[in-house]
Design a protein around this motif. Structure first.
Motif, PDB file in Angstrom:
ATOM      1  N   MET A   1     -32.407   9.956  11.402  1.00 30.81           N
ATOM      2  CA  MET A   1     -31.288   9.043  11.516  1.00 30.81           C
ATOM      3  C   MET A   1     -30.232   9.594  12.472  1.00 30.81           C
ATOM      4  O   MET A   1     -29.554   8.855  13.131  1.00 30.81           O
ATOM      5  N   GLY A   2     -30.021  10.883  12.507  1.00 25.21           N
ATOM      6  CA  GLY A   2     -29.070  11.442  13.445  1.00 25.21           C
ATOM      7  C   GLY A   2     -27.702  11.740  12.855  1.00 25.21           C
ATOM      8  O   GLY A   2     -26.890  12.377  13.497  1.00 25.21           O
ATOM      9  N   TYR A   3     -27.432  11.287  11.662  1.00 19.54           N
ATOM     10  CA  TYR A   3     -26.152  11.559  11.022  1.00 19.54           C
ATOM     11  C   TYR A   3     -26.354  12.618   9.955  1.00 19.54           C
ATOM     12  O   TYR A   3     -27.361  12.640   9.266  1.00 19.54           O
ATOM     13  N   ASN A   4     -25.372  13.494   9.775  1.00 21.63           N
ATOM     14  CA  ASN A   4     -25.490  14.456   8.687  1.00 21.63           C
ATOM     15  C   ASN A   4     -24.760  13.962   7.444  1.00 21.63           C
ATOM     16  O   ASN A   4     -24.851  14.571   6.393  1.00 21.63           O
ATOM     17  N   GLY A   5     -24.008  12.860   7.567  1.00 22.66           N
ATOM     18  CA  GLY A   5     -23.364  12.249   6.414  1.00 22.66           C
ATOM     19  C   GLY A   5     -22.150  12.989   5.910  1.00 22.66           C
ATOM     20  O   GLY A   5     -21.715  12.768   4.788  1.00 22.66           O
ATOM     21  N   LYS A   6     -21.567  13.877   6.732  1.00 20.82           N
ATOM     22  CA  LYS A   6     -20.414  14.659   6.309  1.00 20.82           C
ATOM     23  C   LYS A   6     -19.243  14.455   7.254  1.00 20.82           C
ATOM     24  O   LYS A   6     -19.425  14.244   8.443  1.00 20.82           O
ATOM     25  N   ILE A   7     -18.047  14.540   6.680  1.00 20.95           N
ATOM     26  CA  ILE A   7     -16.812  14.486   7.448  1.00 20.95           C
ATOM     27  C   ILE A   7     -16.014  15.733   7.088  1.00 20.95           C
ATOM     28  O   ILE A   7     -15.808  16.025   5.910  1.00 20.95           O
ATOM     29  N   LEU A   8     -15.579  16.463   8.084  1.00 18.40           N
ATOM     30  CA  LEU A   8     -14.736  17.630   7.860  1.00 18.40           C
ATOM     31  C   LEU A   8     -13.309  17.251   8.226  1.00 18.40           C
ATOM     32  O   LEU A   8     -13.030  16.893   9.365  1.00 18.40           O
ATOM     33  N   LYS A   9     -12.420  17.289   7.245  1.00 23.34           N
ATOM     34  CA  LYS A   9     -11.011  16.976   7.476  1.00 23.34           C
ATOM     35  C   LYS A   9     -10.221  18.281   7.444  1.00 23.34           C
ATOM     36  O   LYS A   9     -10.317  19.042   6.479  1.00 23.34           O
ATOM     37  N   ILE A  10      -9.448  18.519   8.497  1.00 22.15           N
ATOM     38  CA  ILE A  10      -8.672  19.753   8.625  1.00 22.15           C
ATOM     39  C   ILE A  10      -7.196  19.397   8.638  1.00 22.15           C
ATOM     40  O   ILE A  10      -6.755  18.585   9.449  1.00 22.15           O
ATOM     41  N   ASP A  11      -6.438  20.008   7.752  1.00 22.40           N
ATOM     42  CA  ASP A  11      -4.992  19.824   7.663  1.00 22.40           C
ATOM     43  C   ASP A  11      -4.330  21.051   8.285  1.00 22.40           C
ATOM     44  O   ASP A  11      -4.286  22.122   7.676  1.00 22.40           O
ATOM     45  N   LEU A  12      -3.840  20.897   9.518  1.00 22.43           N
ATOM     46  CA  LEU A  12      -3.258  22.028  10.221  1.00 22.43           C
ATOM     47  C   LEU A  12      -1.928  22.451   9.624  1.00 22.43           C
ATOM     48  O   LEU A  12      -1.562  23.629   9.690  1.00 22.43           O
ATOM     49  N   SER A  13      -1.197  21.522   9.029  1.00 21.38           N
ATOM     50  CA  SER A  13       0.105  21.849   8.438  1.00 21.38           C
ATOM     51  C   SER A  13      -0.044  22.787   7.241  1.00 21.38           C
ATOM     52  O   SER A  13       0.753  23.711   7.065  1.00 21.38           O
ATOM     53  N   ASN A  14      -1.050  22.543   6.412  1.00 20.97           N
ATOM     54  CA  ASN A  14      -1.257  23.347   5.205  1.00 20.97           C
ATOM     55  C   ASN A  14      -2.359  24.380   5.360  1.00 20.97           C
ATOM     56  O   ASN A  14      -2.662  25.106   4.411  1.00 20.97           O
ATOM     57  N   GLU A  15      -2.993  24.402   6.526  1.00 23.92           N
ATOM     58  CA  GLU A  15      -4.093  25.323   6.821  1.00 23.92           C
ATOM     59  C   GLU A  15      -5.211  25.225   5.781  1.00 23.92           C
ATOM     60  O   GLU A  15      -5.690  26.220   5.247  1.00 23.92           O
ATOM     61  N   LYS A  16      -5.621  23.983   5.486  1.00 27.48           N
ATOM     62  CA  LYS A  16      -6.695  23.732   4.530  1.00 27.48           C
ATOM     63  C   LYS A  16      -7.700  22.756   5.137  1.00 27.48           C
ATOM     64  O   LYS A  16      -7.383  22.029   6.063  1.00 27.48           O
ATOM     65  N   PHE A  17      -8.905  22.757   4.588  1.00 26.12           N
ATOM     66  CA  PHE A  17      -9.906  21.797   5.033  1.00 26.12           C
ATOM     67  C   PHE A  17     -10.680  21.281   3.826  1.00 26.12           C
ATOM     68  O   PHE A  17     -10.767  21.939   2.793  1.00 26.12           O
ATOM     69  N   THR A  18     -11.217  20.073   3.989  1.00 27.57           N
ATOM     70  CA  THR A  18     -12.071  19.481   2.961  1.00 27.57           C
ATOM     71  C   THR A  18     -13.290  18.877   3.638  1.00 27.57           C
ATOM     72  O   THR A  18     -13.228  18.421   4.779  1.00 27.57           O
ATOM     73  N   GLU A  19     -14.399  18.902   2.940  1.00 26.09           N
ATOM     74  CA  GLU A  19     -15.634  18.287   3.420  1.00 26.09           C
ATOM     75  C   GLU A  19     -15.927  17.088   2.534  1.00 26.09           C
ATOM     76  O   GLU A  19     -15.939  17.199   1.318  1.00 26.09           O
ATOM     77  N   GLU A  20     -16.129  15.935   3.164  1.00 23.64           N
ATOM     78  CA  GLU A  20     -16.379  14.708   2.412  1.00 23.64           C
ATOM     79  C   GLU A  20     -17.715  14.118   2.828  1.00 23.64           C
ATOM     80  O   GLU A  20     -18.182  14.339   3.939  1.00 23.64           O
ATOM     81  N   ARG A  21     -18.311  13.359   1.948  1.00 23.09           N
ATOM     82  CA  ARG A  21     -19.556  12.646   2.254  1.00 23.09           C
ATOM     83  C   ARG A  21     -19.202  11.284   2.836  1.00 23.09           C
ATOM     84  O   ARG A  21     -18.320  10.604   2.342  1.00 23.09           O
ATOM     85  N   GLU A  22     -19.913  10.895   3.868  1.00 25.81           N
ATOM     86  CA  GLU A  22     -19.710   9.588   4.476  1.00 25.81           C
ATOM     87  C   GLU A  22     -20.452   8.532   3.676  1.00 25.81           C
ATOM     88  O   GLU A  22     -21.549   8.775   3.172  1.00 25.81           O
ATOM     89  N   ASN A  23     -19.851   7.381   3.560  1.00 25.93           N
ATOM     90  CA  ASN A  23     -20.458   6.251   2.872  1.00 25.93           C
ATOM     91  C   ASN A  23     -21.612   5.712   3.727  1.00 25.93           C
ATOM     92  O   ASN A  23     -21.420   5.410   4.906  1.00 25.93           O
ATOM     93  N   TYR A  24     -22.786   5.584   3.152  1.00 25.19           N
ATOM     94  CA  TYR A  24     -23.955   5.124   3.901  1.00 25.19           C
ATOM     95  C   TYR A  24     -23.727   3.731   4.495  1.00 25.19           C
ATOM     96  O   TYR A  24     -24.155   3.447   5.611  1.00 25.19           O
ATOM     97  N   ALA A  25     -23.043   2.866   3.777  1.00 25.01           N
ATOM     98  CA  ALA A  25     -22.760   1.519   4.287  1.00 25.01           C
ATOM     99  C   ALA A  25     -21.923   1.581   5.561  1.00 25.01           C
ATOM    100  O   ALA A  25     -22.132   0.791   6.490  1.00 25.01           O
TER     101      ALA A  25
END
Length: 63
Positions: A1-25
């Motif tokens: 399919m070509g997608y890994n289904g993940k989104i990496l969100k980086i908050d530069l203000s708080n120096e934190k990151f989160t990994e989220e799953r992308e909705n298949y739809a």
């Protein structure tokens, strides 16, 4: 399919990151990196000052 289904969100203000799953739809309905990037921006952003530190930038790859 070509997608890994993940989104990496980086908050530069708080120096934190989160990994989220992308909705298949969303992957099916918004084809390519540009489509998914626009979807993410439209979901997360409200109308704000263009130079605000609350604005986001999305890096995505497409076919």
């Amino acid at each position: 399919m070509g997608y890994n289904g993940k989104i990496l969100k980086i908050d530069l203000s708080n120096e934190k990151f989160t990994e989220e799953r992308e909705n298949y739809a969303d992957i099916v309905n918004f084809i390519g990196g540009k489509g998914l990037a626009l979807k993410l921006l439209s979901d997360d952003l409200e109308r704000s000052d263009p130079l605000s530190s609350q604005n986001e930038i999305v890096f995505s790859a497409g076919p």
